[in-house]
Enzyme design. Structure first.
Site, mmCIF file in Angstrom:
data_model
loop_
_atom_site.group_PDB
_atom_site.id
_atom_site.type_symbol
_atom_site.label_atom_id
_atom_site.label_comp_id
_atom_site.label_asym_id
_atom_site.label_seq_id
_atom_site.Cartn_x
_atom_site.Cartn_y
_atom_site.Cartn_z
ATOM 1 N N ASP A 152 1.595 6.688 0.166
ATOM 2 C CA ASP A 152 0.832 5.678 -0.580
ATOM 3 C C ASP A 152 1.407 5.489 -1.971
ATOM 4 O OD1 ASP A 152 -1.142 6.452 1.596
ATOM 5 O OD2 ASP A 152 -2.292 4.926 0.514
ATOM 6 N N ASN A 172 0.824 -1.209 0.000
ATOM 7 C CA ASN A 172 0.000 0.000 0.000
ATOM 8 C C ASN A 172 0.860 1.263 0.000
ATOM 9 O OD1 ASN A 172 -2.595 1.521 0.467
ATOM 10 N ND2 ASN A 172 -1.441 2.125 2.295
ATOM 11 N N GLU A 175 -4.959 -8.901 4.691
ATOM 12 C CA GLU A 175 -5.501 -8.174 5.835
ATOM 13 C C GLU A 175 -6.540 -7.170 5.345
ATOM 14 O OE1 GLU A 175 -4.148 -4.973 9.304
ATOM 15 O OE2 GLU A 175 -3.325 -4.882 7.292
ATOM 16 N N ASP A 194 -0.412 -6.783 3.537
ATOM 17 C CA ASP A 194 -0.786 -5.744 4.494
ATOM 18 C C ASP A 194 -1.799 -4.780 3.861
ATOM 19 O OD1 ASP A 194 -0.294 -4.285 7.013
ATOM 20 O OD2 ASP A 194 0.576 -2.742 5.716
ATOM 21 N N HIS A 217 -6.787 -0.577 1.657
ATOM 22 C CA HIS A 217 -6.357 0.797 1.408
ATOM 23 C C HIS A 217 -5.613 0.978 0.090
ATOM 24 C CE1 HIS A 217 -7.586 1.766 5.501
ATOM 25 N NE2 HIS A 217 -7.060 0.595 5.827
#
Ligand code: CA
Length: 488
Positions: free
Chosen positions: A174, A115, A240, A204, A208
């Site tokens: 990001d 991410n 996740e 992870d 997002h």
């Protein structure tokens, strides 16, 4: 058609256990697990030293939290995706760990943080430098930069008037996952670790990747899974997606192997809720509904009690041994790939700030003690060190070992289709697990009173968590308060 028939026959001739792919995993925060060289920081060689302990616990897989170089103690902001953090060891140490896990049939997963990178990653430093100097750079499109001051965005160091997106913190810019060169870098990073012997990845923060745009996140995961399966057809990937069941279900069609079962985990999750409320029957119904959703999407569930982001379950359940044993019994009799968080098996505590949830493993007196993360303000307690509990047949650690052994002995537990069963007692969680011609029944009495259930069959394992004896006589099963029976 003939070839297909031959393949089917060949598969039928294999013993059921070789078809069973689901397994117990063990999550490790390397800095706090085992220090091999006395510098106070846990390391890869420490993990290799303890592989026999992990195998003895019954785990057949390991998830290593991030091991790449990073400026932070938790290492979720990476500065080099193809190297080992020096405090954890070397690439040679990693190769030895991969070989030793392989020799024990343990699958090895590494954490993949896609991410965002670290704000000190060379890509971000070069992009920022070029923005500051008004130069063109291929790396500016690896991130999200803007000359508009978007709320929540951060100012680019040294480049006045420029801002960047860093949803978690300013240290975690990001990544722009639409950039084609970055996508090639990602595939190259995955290939690097697969070539170094990993069996899969823990992804992870998949929620997002594109803000919280589920369709775009799923499209990216679909792309990633297709390429990973080309590189390694039996790859295992667990994501996740820290959200409700309805949202998690929408990520399974990406083809990802597993998503962590957040709704069942944590201080407010279904397992702890059921133990507190003693509502066993409704837990069984919720489990049936959830497992039907996961299998309809071709996935494998990944239940857990708590992880490095949650208050440890031992504290949540007031450190009461019977509660901790019952929580383990519930998690480890669910189908799928359960994840035990290091230290959970000895009842380690830790809550509040994240550092407290990642405290040093308690092996035994003066044994390979890791220093706690710098900002921790708690000391973990437990139900006894590993050394103490290994020698106590009634310990929480030995309870975990009994449960993992049962999963191996009866593949229907790990791989079965779960159907909730009605009993007359709301405290009893009862379900059937069917797999490859085998049927296993699981019954937990979450109540504080003895329960009786009519059952015609045989008792396979009796797992009391408190006082009392589990009995099956003349078609009547007696379950004392807080106990579990495995039957067939
Ligand atoms: Ca060390």
């Amino acid at each position: 058609m003939k070839r297909c028939l031959a393949l089917c026959l060949a598969l039928l001739m294999l013993p059921a256990s070789t078809l069973a792919e689901n397994r117990v995993f063990y999550e490790i925060f390397p800095a706090s697990f085992r220090d091999s060289d006395g510098d106070g920081c846990g390391d890869l060689n420490g993990i290799t030293e303890m592989l026999d302990y992990i195998a003895d616990l019954g785990a057949e897989g390991i998830w290593l939290m991030p091991i790449c170089p990073s400026p932070t103690y938790h290492k979720y902001d990476v500065t080099d995706y193809k190297a080992i953090a020096p405090e954890y060891g070397t690439m040679e140490d990693f190769d030895r760990l991969a070989a030793e896990t392989d020799a024990r049939g343990i699958r090895l997963l590494v954490d993949l943080v896609l991410n965002h990178s670290s704000s000190l990653h060379p890509w971000f430093l070069e992009a920022s430098r070029c923005l500051a100097n008004g130069e063109e750079s291929p790396y500016t499109d690896y991130y999200h930069f803007s000359q508009e001051a978007i709320p929540g965005w951060h100012t680019v160091p040294g480049a006045p008037g420029w801002y960047y997106e860093g949803g978690f913190t300013y240290e975690m810019p990001d990544l722009n996952l639409d950039n084609e060169s970055l996508r090639q870098e990602i595939l190259s990073i995955c290939k690097f670790w697969i070539d170094h012997g990993v069996d899969g990845f823990r992804l992870d923060a998949v929620l997002h990747y594109y803000g919280e745009d589920i369709a775009q996140n799923v499209a990216f995961l679909t792309w990633l899974m297709e390429h990973l399966r080309e590189m390694k057809p039996d790859i295992y990937v667990v994501g996740e997606a820290w959200k409700d069941a309805g949202t998690i279900a929408q990520y399974y069609p990406s083809g990802i192997s597993s998503l962590f079962n957040f709704p069942f985990s944590g201080a407010e999750g279904e397992i702890v809720n059921a133990i507190r409320s003693k509502k066993g029957a409704s837990f069984a119904k919720k489990a049936e509904k959830w497992y039907a959703t996961v299998s309809a999407n071709g996935g494998v569930d990944a239940p857990f009690l708590s992880n490095h982001d949650n208050a440890r379950v031992a504290g949540t359940l007031m450190q009461k041994t019977a509660n901790l044993k019952l929580a383990a019994s519930m998690m480890l009799t669910l189908p799928g790939n359960p994840f035990i968080y290091y230290g959970e098996e000895i009842g380690m505590t830790g809550s509040g700030r994240d550092e407290n949830k990642r405290l040093p493993m308690i092996w035994g007196e003066n044994e390979s003690i890791c220093l706690p993360p710098a900002n921790a303000d708690q000391t973990a307690s437990c139900q006894g060190s590993v050394r103490e509990q290994l020698h106590d047949p009634a310990s929480l650690l030995n309870h975990y070992k009994t449960l993992t052994a049962l999963r191996k002995q009866y593949p229907a537990i790990a791989n079965g289709t779960l159907t909730a069963l009605e009993t007359e007692n709301n405290s009893v969680c009862a379900y059937r697990l069917e797999y490859s011609g085998e049927t296993i029944f699981v019954m937990h009495n979450l109540g504080r009173k003895e329960a009786t259930v009519a059952f015609s069959g045989s008792l396979v394992a009796a797992l009391p968590c408190a006082e009392g004896e589990i009995l099956l006589n003349d078609g009547m099963l007696t379950l004392p308060a807080q106990s579990t029976a495995i039957l067939k």
